[in-house]
Design a protein around this motif. Structure first.
Motif, mmCIF file in Angstrom:
data_model
loop_
_atom_site.group_PDB
_atom_site.id
_atom_site.type_symbol
_atom_site.label_atom_id
_atom_site.label_comp_id
_atom_site.label_asym_id
_atom_site.label_seq_id
_atom_site.Cartn_x
_atom_site.Cartn_y
_atom_site.Cartn_z
ATOM 1 N N GLN A 6 79.746 -40.577 39.196
ATOM 2 C CA GLN A 6 80.914 -40.586 39.219
ATOM 3 C C GLN A 6 81.750 -41.808 39.397
ATOM 4 O O GLN A 6 82.541 -41.939 38.861
ATOM 5 N N HIS A 7 81.464 -42.830 39.601
ATOM 6 C CA HIS A 7 81.341 -44.221 39.648
ATOM 7 C C HIS A 7 81.265 -44.042 37.899
ATOM 8 O O HIS A 7 82.508 -45.158 37.295
ATOM 9 N N ALA A 51 85.086 -43.369 37.398
ATOM 10 C CA ALA A 51 86.084 -43.989 38.239
ATOM 11 C C ALA A 51 86.258 -44.977 37.292
ATOM 12 O O ALA A 51 86.977 -45.665 37.356
#
Length: 140
Positions: A80-81, A84
């Motif tokens: 998910q980074h 993001a």
């Protein structure tokens, strides 16, 4: 006859006005080179400030902005980074993002294992079959 002549004159006048207003806009787009160095630095500083306050700052990503485009480099153990980082650059004012953040093999394996174990209830689509009926869920 006068109405037709008047409407033709009005149409011709509108066409002339429209063509004169469009030409300066075209000239501007040809001469404009995009973002200035100052705004690139401003976007980069905004991203770095957000990165320092964020959980993804621990991954120590490298960021640079050139021509309004944000370039990300680095590696992460959390899938998910990567997304993001892209959202962070967009909200900071970047007009585009080139995200070259690499996801580790361990993170890929963990995501694959989670997918194999099944979807969570929140991820089930309305048309998909459910493992338990609604009446059983309501009883709980």
């Amino acid at each position: 006859m006068n109405r037709i002549l008047t409407s033709l004159i009005c149409c011709a006048a509108l066409a002339c006005a429209a063509s004169t207003t469009k030409e300066p806009a075209k000239a501007q787009s040809r001469t404009g080179t995009g973002m200035s160095a100052q705004s690139d630095a401003s976007i980069e500083n905004t991203i770095k400030t957000k990165l320092a306050k964020s959980k993804i700052g621990a991954d120590h990503f490298r960021i640079r902005v050139q021509g309004g485009i944000a370039y990300w480099d680095g590696t992460t153990n959390v899938i998910q980074h990567k997304g993001a980082a892209t959202r962070m650059a967009k909200t900071a004012g970047a007009k585009a993002v080139v995200n070259k953040i690499q996801i580790s093999d361990a993170a890929r394996a963990k995501a694959a294992a989670n997918l194999e174990s099944g979807r969570r209830r929140a991820q089930i689509k309305r048309g998909d079959a459910r493992s338990e009926s609604r009446s059983e869920t309501a009883r709980r």
